[in-house]
Design an enzyme around this catalytic site. Sequence first.
Site, PDB file in Angstrom:
ATOM      1  N   HIS A  94      -8.734  -3.941  -1.553  1.00 58.05           N
ATOM      2  CA  HIS A  94      -7.369  -3.270  -0.809  1.00 58.05           C
ATOM      3  C   HIS A  94      -7.363  -4.090   0.521  1.00 58.05           C
ATOM      4  O   HIS A  94      -7.966  -3.748   1.440  1.00 58.05           O
ATOM      5  CB  HIS A  94      -7.464  -2.090  -0.794  1.00 58.05           C
ATOM      6  CG  HIS A  94      -6.024  -1.349  -0.305  1.00 58.05           C
ATOM      7  ND1 HIS A  94      -5.039  -1.274  -1.309  1.00 58.05           N
ATOM      8  CD2 HIS A  94      -5.740  -0.785   0.994  1.00 58.05           C
ATOM      9  CE1 HIS A  94      -4.156  -0.694  -0.636  1.00 58.05           C
ATOM     10  NE2 HIS A  94      -4.310  -0.348   0.563  1.00 58.05           N
ATOM     11  N   ASP A 137      -9.577  -3.092  -5.873  1.00 61.75           N
ATOM     12  CA  ASP A 137      -8.828  -2.069  -5.301  1.00 61.75           C
ATOM     13  C   ASP A 137      -8.832  -0.800  -6.143  1.00 61.75           C
ATOM     14  O   ASP A 137      -8.609  -0.794  -7.199  1.00 61.75           O
ATOM     15  CB  ASP A 137      -7.174  -2.735  -5.175  1.00 61.75           C
ATOM     16  CG  ASP A 137      -6.328  -1.828  -4.370  1.00 61.75           C
ATOM     17  OD1 ASP A 137      -6.468  -0.723  -4.284  1.00 61.75           O
ATOM     18  OD2 ASP A 137      -5.472  -2.364  -3.450  1.00 61.75           O
ATOM     19  N   SER A 193       0.913  -1.156  -0.067  1.00 63.60           N
ATOM     20  CA  SER A 193      -0.070   0.054   0.108  1.00 63.60           C
ATOM     21  C   SER A 193       0.941   1.182   0.032  1.00 63.60           C
ATOM     22  O   SER A 193       1.597   1.439  -0.824  1.00 63.60           O
ATOM     23  CB  SER A 193      -0.737   0.007   1.280  1.00 63.60           C
ATOM     24  OG  SER A 193      -2.076   0.826   1.182  1.00 63.60           O
TER      25      SER A 193
END
Length: 320
Positions: free
Chosen positions: A289, A259, A163
Amino acid sequence: MRFEDRLDEAHLALLETIPAEMLDLSDVPTARATLAGRAEAMKEQAPEIPGVEIEDHHIPGPDGDPDVMVRVYTPSGVDAPMPGFLWIHGGGMVLGNVAMDDVKCKAAAASVGCVVASVEYRLAPENPHPAPVEDCFAGLQWFASNAGSLGVDPARIAIGGGSAGGGLAAALALLARDRGVDIIHQQLIFPMLDDRNITRSSHYVQHPKVWNRETNLAGWSALLGKPAGSEDVSPYAAPARADDLSGLAPAFIIVGDLDLFLDEDIEYAGRLAAAGVPTELHVMPGAVHGTSVLLPDHPVSKRWQAIEMGALKHALTGGG
């Protein structure tokens, strides 16, 4: 089709358990505490991973800045130099810490047979760009310079992150190229790459219980110290802004098709490949995500974890 309508029962049930406070960046201290508590609870439920020693090091930070803590995970009983993997945790540039990825880092050290170093970089908004990426660069320099004493082969050092950590790893790969530090691989897990948020997927994902458009814009603005999408944003902050991707270390990118980073990650992979960088891209159907972290026993997560660890092992040892 709406985002919610594409989720399976396991994901819908997961979202019911996510506290709203964890993604409310209008109250960053509460969001940090909530995420840390959830991460600690997940860590307590995870299986034990024996045979890995953990040691914290406090290393010199960038010139004039505080020391940086680097947590090192070393497989026990190995005498020969091992490959090294510098890991950068996620959290949207404003949340997270090294401890929340202890299980992941221990698993990588044990399964791949490498020394993992995880960087406790400074967070925005208190410490905007370039503080986070410069802390990561300080960690990489220290890792490479002290490879011998850490049991690491200096010719086999990779970097990676998830991330925001994936975005920082991509930025660190640019810095390493431009400052002459050798790395052999960049492992980018649903990386946060582009502050402009102009893609289809960046508009599509707006559910309040996953990393969404609102939180993403807030995270970028905190990092940049100005609104996301502003002019004159450094590629060392937002790697998608880089004009030249040639000469970078080979890359592995994995992202879910639900995502908000999907489109920017696919585009970055294509640009890396076009620039002559060996690049492997995986898009995992049905994954949001953080699916691989939040639902570790889900079938897509098991496939994801096998692909991710297989790619790292291949990059570091030549094994699959």
